[in-house]
Design a protein around this motif. Sequence first.
Motif, PDB file in Angstrom:
ATOM      1  N   GLU A  11       0.832  -1.214   0.000  1.00  0.00           N
ATOM      2  CA  GLU A  11       0.000   0.000   0.000  1.00  0.00           C
ATOM      3  C   GLU A  11       0.863   1.259   0.000  1.00  0.00           C
ATOM      4  O   GLU A  11       0.534   2.256  -0.646  1.00  0.00           O
ATOM      5  CB  GLU A  11      -0.963  -0.001   1.199  1.00  0.00           C
ATOM      6  N   SER A  12       1.962   1.214   0.743  1.00  0.00           N
ATOM      7  CA  SER A  12       2.827   2.401   0.811  1.00  0.00           C
ATOM      8  C   SER A  12       3.437   2.704  -0.559  1.00  0.00           C
ATOM      9  O   SER A  12       3.644   3.873  -0.903  1.00  0.00           O
ATOM     10  CB  SER A  12       3.916   2.221   1.867  1.00  0.00           C
ATOM     11  N   LEU A  13       3.695   1.656  -1.343  1.00  0.00           N
ATOM     12  CA  LEU A  13       4.223   1.894  -2.699  1.00  0.00           C
ATOM     13  C   LEU A  13       3.177   2.560  -3.584  1.00  0.00           C
ATOM     14  O   LEU A  13       3.489   3.403  -4.423  1.00  0.00           O
ATOM     15  CB  LEU A  13       4.666   0.582  -3.351  1.00  0.00           C
ATOM     16  N   ARG A  14       1.936   2.146  -3.383  1.00  0.00           N
ATOM     17  CA  ARG A  14       0.853   2.724  -4.202  1.00  0.00           C
ATOM     18  C   ARG A  14       0.719   4.228  -3.983  1.00  0.00           C
ATOM     19  O   ARG A  14       0.249   4.954  -4.850  1.00  0.00           O
ATOM     20  CB  ARG A  14      -0.490   2.065  -3.860  1.00  0.00           C
ATOM     21  N   LYS A  15       1.125   4.676  -2.796  1.00  0.00           N
ATOM     22  CA  LYS A  15       0.980   6.113  -2.492  1.00  0.00           C
ATOM     23  C   LYS A  15       2.088   6.941  -3.132  1.00  0.00           C
ATOM     24  O   LYS A  15       2.004   8.165  -3.180  1.00  0.00           O
ATOM     25  CB  LYS A  15       1.010   6.307  -0.982  1.00  0.00           C
ATOM     26  N   LEU A  16       3.139   6.284  -3.591  1.00  0.00           N
ATOM     27  CA  LEU A  16       4.245   7.042  -4.201  1.00  0.00           C
ATOM     28  C   LEU A  16       3.833   7.543  -5.580  1.00  0.00           C
ATOM     29  O   LEU A  16       3.043   6.912  -6.276  1.00  0.00           O
ATOM     30  CB  LEU A  16       5.493   6.168  -4.343  1.00  0.00           C
ATOM     31  N   ASN A  29       0.518   2.615 -13.022  1.00  0.00           N
ATOM     32  CA  ASN A  29       0.448   1.919 -11.749  1.00  0.00           C
ATOM     33  C   ASN A  29       1.522   0.819 -11.706  1.00  0.00           C
ATOM     34  O   ASN A  29       1.262  -0.325 -12.051  1.00  0.00           O
ATOM     35  CB  ASN A  29      -0.972   1.318 -11.622  1.00  0.00           C
ATOM     36  N   PRO A  30       2.735   1.203 -11.274  1.00  0.00           N
ATOM     37  CA  PRO A  30       3.833   0.226 -11.314  1.00  0.00           C
ATOM     38  C   PRO A  30       3.543  -1.029 -10.483  1.00  0.00           C
ATOM     39  O   PRO A  30       3.928  -2.133 -10.883  1.00  0.00           O
ATOM     40  CB  PRO A  30       5.020   0.994 -10.719  1.00  0.00           C
ATOM     41  N   VAL A  31       2.873  -0.884  -9.349  1.00  0.00           N
ATOM     42  CA  VAL A  31       2.663  -2.030  -8.447  1.00  0.00           C
ATOM     43  C   VAL A  31       1.934  -3.181  -9.143  1.00  0.00           C
ATOM     44  O   VAL A  31       2.250  -4.352  -8.924  1.00  0.00           O
ATOM     45  CB  VAL A  31       1.880  -1.579  -7.187  1.00  0.00           C
ATOM     46  N   ASP A  32       0.975  -2.859  -9.991  1.00  0.00           N
ATOM     47  CA  ASP A  32       0.176  -3.911 -10.632  1.00  0.00           C
ATOM     48  C   ASP A  32       0.612  -4.214 -12.065  1.00  0.00           C
ATOM     49  O   ASP A  32      -0.028  -5.022 -12.736  1.00  0.00           O
ATOM     50  CB  ASP A  32      -1.309  -3.516 -10.625  1.00  0.00           C
TER      51      ASP A  32
END
Length: 483
Positions: A11-16, A29-32
């Motif tokens: 989740e913290s990565l998503r906020k970046l 959206n790099p995370v996904d």
Amino acid sequence: MALKTPQQYEESLRKLNLKVYLQGELVKNPVDHPIIRPSMNSVKATYELAQDPQYEDLMTATSHLTGKKVNRFCHLHQNTEDLVKKVKMQRLLGQKTAACFQRCVGMDAINAVDSTTFEMDQKLGTPYHERFVKFLRQMQEEDWTVDGAMTDPKGDRGLSPSKQADPDLFVHVVEKRKDGIVVCGAKAHQTGAINSHWILIMPTISMTKEDADYAVSFAAPADAEGIFYIYGRQSCDTRKLEGGDIDVGNKNYGGHEALMVFDNVFIPWENVFMCGEYEFSGMLVERFAGYHRQSYGGCKVGVGDVLIGAAALAADYNGANKASHLKDKLIEMVHLNETLYACGIACSAEGHKTASGTYLIDLLLANVCKQNVTRFPYEIARLAEDIAGGLMVTMPSEKDLRHPTIGKVVEKYFKGVASVPTEDRMRILRLIENLTLGTAAVGYRTESMHGAGSPQAQRIMISRQGNLEQKKQLAKAIAGIKK
Ligand code: SF4
Ligand code: FE
């Protein structure tokens, strides 16, 4: 917080607000993203395993700053036992991910910056160490993944930073202000950059006075204004876009590297840990490289364990496991792999305390470790390919296996031992392909050569640390030569 859960990490990565280009496009959206996500999973494993009581001793440590439990990746080594546990932790993570789990570059960077800033302040009266410790406290409290970044693009290798035709080929200070500095340049092949909260920049070589603007170390949020990333390609990476899970070899885990670009990035003084003290850049490089050369005696060994296991299974599935030459090849693979581990443990056990209290590995043994890593994984990979057979590169795709008509043909003709499903045989061969030729080969093969410095960099250190004069004296004493 001190320890983030894996979910909190994601989740913290998503906020970046990271600016990442991949195959010519800005990634929303790099995370996904299917190409990036397996590498995120590898870093996530460093959070997952830290929550698991059976790995607590390896994965966590007690902060010397706060007395709180922290992830070992955020810890400064307080004794040789910490150095040994670091290597064991890396082997464990290599076994669990069969990939580069990326977080070590930050751990190695904080340990190197800590002792170097301490000694720099002692000699020059600079204010860096206190600033760094403040940053470290935050890193431990927030359980950040920090991307230690050292390697500049370097341009013409025959020219020093300030003599390059383009001044940005090494990261440098373009402006000093009252409140901070402005930097330009880039860091190349930065492991784990897209999965990190902060970056910790260090110079890439020892500098002279004329290159003082290039002797710069600082921390910045990974999504700071002016920073952007261009994601590195890996062999077979687009297989991750196909949606299957056999052909990728390792569906869940991976690693990544990226070009990290600084376009006039402002860094407040509180995050600057070196600015012009060129005579200390060599120490910082030597220590960071030394720690990362130690690291390879853990991570590559863990990945090697998976590769050896895969080769042994391939032999089983082929019905060839009784052949004495195959048994001997597996013995050789284990021997080479454990030799690397022995080097990783040895340079840790022979570590010593630096002036700041942080422990440093034995630099000669760490360089010997990495020099062996430039060779042994290649031989282990060669033997794995030998045992696997040519099918690992000529096999049809998962789609063929799943096809309503030709699937049966694939089943029939790619069967080895009758009791083993063809699919299992295909899975293990694709894993070997992934580790030796595919996306994971970046971390297991080429990175074994060039990561933490190319072979010649270790040979220079070995020649410096090898103490030939002392060895000559030993020989003279035995031979009865007086002078
Ligand atoms: Fe860690 Fe190994 Fe990856 Fe370096 S190459 S970041 S030591 S896993
Ligand atoms: Fe590396």
